[in-house]
Design an enzyme around this catalytic site. Structure first.
Site, short mmCIF file in Angstrom:
data_model
loop_
_atom_site.label_atom_id
_atom_site.label_comp_id
_atom_site.label_asym_id
_atom_site.label_seq_id
_atom_site.Cartn_x
_atom_site.Cartn_y
_atom_site.Cartn_z
N ARG A 120 0.12 -2.86 3.15
CA ARG A 120 1.67 -3.50 2.95
C ARG A 120 2.34 -3.22 4.45
O ARG A 120 2.29 -2.18 4.96
CB ARG A 120 2.32 -2.63 1.86
CG ARG A 120 3.90 -2.91 1.89
CD ARG A 120 4.69 -2.31 0.82
NE ARG A 120 4.64 -0.75 1.09
CZ ARG A 120 5.83 -0.30 1.58
NH1 ARG A 120 6.67 -0.97 2.05
NH2 ARG A 120 5.73 1.05 1.86
N ARG B 276 0.48 1.18 9.01
CA ARG B 276 0.41 2.75 8.45
C ARG B 276 -0.97 3.18 8.35
O ARG B 276 -0.90 4.47 8.27
CB ARG B 276 1.21 2.65 7.15
CG ARG B 276 2.74 2.36 7.27
CD ARG B 276 3.54 2.37 6.03
NE ARG B 276 4.89 2.08 6.21
CZ ARG B 276 5.83 2.13 5.30
NH1 ARG B 276 5.40 2.08 4.06
NH2 ARG B 276 7.20 2.09 5.61
#
Length: 534
Positions: free
Chosen positions: A379, A283
């Site tokens: 994450r 991300r």
């Protein structure tokens, strides 16, 4: 000890409970459901029970269920996304205890999508296999609905603000809370306190988080000396629906997993030049790529092209996103969806051991407010609901060891806060704008120190009597954002979600955690998460 308001515990109404659990997301509700088998449970939430980040989770829960997948692969993917800062013991626990925790949800009636009798598994960024269990694009809501039914009968306090935890001899004794509807302050003494207060997306102007996500648990724990960890790492979700009115509606990464393509203003597919995984890169990579494309265009967004997925398939797989696009006048069969990054998930938080216990005895943290070491610097998609589930389970089972001890009400008192008039909303808005500008996706020593100068100018916020929700949230946002900036200044490299334009490469010298206690920061080695020094 530092407290947020003036109070005298001997003059307040007092209650008692074995467990006090703060927060009603997946971690808090799962903890409450399990804890009620072992003692009295008091569940406190700032808004309604249904208000949480978990409810908004679209993508799903990562879990190895396919014969084509394996634990080792899920572990490897998590460590890759975490860029060298994951605690491997915690990651192994997360992955290997996922199936039994997911089975419990299924036994409670949570239904994940199936096809021909087997789970329909999605794929998201940086995952090497299809392993995302989902329920349409409203997985979080389905899980929360199942858990809400399971906690029926416990003592629930909605619209109740936690001001502080009460700590003596490095042991939590209870919590100081206020019912905002009744304007009533009281104390709940407890054998165990579990913080499951969620994240801090509202540190920034643009966020996918609900308004309740103001870093409360992190600030409350820090005031009483809990050690914080990895506070520089905030994940920005790359694809959030752009709206001139300012609403930020998440467009799940699963959309790109199903074939969604990112295009710039010219209609060019641009992720090919940024990462070998293209749209399914980690991300942080996708978010910075989008930011770069925006910088080189005349519009404040890029496009997500989902026309190749097919309208009927898209509508069935992503009903919430489809309906939102329709309301915005976007025909996903032919139109591109305008998207831009927004603050989404906080990897940093209150440092815990592998059972969720913090550096304060009897105080546990789980979910987004905790830093278990699972997420590292970035994450892995769909590991967040799983982390909240796995480590809230471990917290409750570990906390049973304290239930044989007596509750000790003690005298706590504070009169050092000043009743000062502040334009709270104006200051809060200024803080969010400056954090977006100076400590957002791209940072530098100059921008971070400019932000820290603002904290210095507004340090009187720490002295206000934060006796209502608005002032309490401002105090907590100030506290957490200051710690984030302090850690970001110290980390002179780029790693995961933390990108420094003046130090654009990662460095082995900084393959360490930054820990914070009080206003002291220090580097710790790649720690063994089972050996936190209390």
């Amino acid at each position: 000890m530092s407290y947020s308001i003036n109070f005298d515990s001997e003059k307040l109404e007092q209650k008692y409970s074995d467990f006090v659990i703060i927060g009603s997301g997946i971690a808090g509700l799962n903890a409450a459901y399990l804890a009620k088998s072992f003692g009295n449970v008091c569940l406190i939430t700032k808004g309604r029970l249904e208000d949480s980040n978990s409810v908004l989770a679209q993508g799903g829960v990562a879990c190895v269920v396919s014969d084509l997948d394996c634990f080792e692969s899920h572990i490897k993917d998590t460590l890759y996304a975490g860029v060298g800062l994951c605690d491997e013991d915690a990651v192994e626990i997360l992955v290997k205890e996922a199936p039994i925790n997911l089975k419990r949800l299924i036994d409670l009636g949570v239904e994940f999508d199936k096809k021909n009798g087997t789970f329909e598994l999605g794929k998201e960024g940086a995952h090497s296999h299809n392993r995302i269990l989902h329920a349409g694009d409203y997985t979080g809501r389905m899980i929360i609905e199942g858990l809400l039914k399971a906690i029926e009968g416990i003592d629930v306090h909605e619209n109740t603000l936690i001001h502080d935890i009460l700590v003596s001899d490095n042991t939590v004794r209870g919590v100081l809370v206020k019912n905002e509807i009744l304007d009533k302050l009281y104390i709940i003494w407890a054998k165990v306190v579990i913080l499951a207060t969620g994240g801090a997306g509202n540190l920034f102007l643009n966020t996918t988080n609900p308004t309740i996500a103001t870093g409360d648990g992190l600030a409350i724990g820090a005031r009483q000396g809990a050690v914080l960890k990895d506070m520089e790492f905030m994940q920005f979700h790359p694809t959030v629906l752009y709206d001139k009115a300012g609403e930020r509606f998440l467009i799940s990464e699963a959309v790109r997993g199903e074939g969604g393509i990112l295009r710039n203003q010219k209609g060019e597919r641009f992720m090919l030049k940024y990462h070998k995984l293209k749209e399914l890169a980690p991300r942080d990579v996708v978010a910075r790529a989008i930011l770069n494309e925006i910088k080189n265009s005349d519009i404040p967004y890029v496009y997500l092209d989902v026309t190749s997925i097919g309208k009927d398939i898209f509508k069935e797989r992503f009903p919430s996103i489809y309906n939102k696009c329709c309301k915005m006048g976007i025909d996903i069969g032919k139109d591109y969806i305008p998207v831009s990054p927004a603050a989404h998930y906080y990897m940093g938080g209150i440092m815990t051991d592998i059972n969720g216990e913090t550096s304060i005895n009897r105080l546990y943290a789980c979910g987004e407010c905790a830093c278990t070491g699972v997420q590292g610097a970035n994450r892995l998609a769909s590991n967040s609901l799983l982390e909240g589930l796995v480590f809230s389970t471990r917290a409750v089972y570990d906390a049973k060891k304290y239930l044989y001890e007596e509750i000790e009400p003690l005298h706590f008192y504070n009169d050092s806060k000043i009743d000062k008039q502040l334009d709270v909303e104006s200051i809060k808005y200024e803080l969010k704008c400056l954090m977006e500008q100076n400590a957002g996706i791209i940072r530098s020593d100059k921008s971070l120190r400019s932000m820290f100068h603002w904290f210095t100018l507004h340090r009187d916020i720490l002295n206000i009597n934060a006796d209502n929700r608005e002032k309490s949230e401002l105090l907590n946002l100030y506290t957490v954002s200051k710690y984030m900036v302090m850690a970001a200044i110290l980390r002179k490299e780029s790693r995961g979600s933390h990108f420094r334009s003046d130090f654009p490469e990662k460095s082995d010298k900084y393959r360490k955690h930054i820990l914070i206690k009080g206003d002291e920061l220090y580097f710790d080695r790649q720690i063994d998460s089972t050996k936190i020094n209390r």
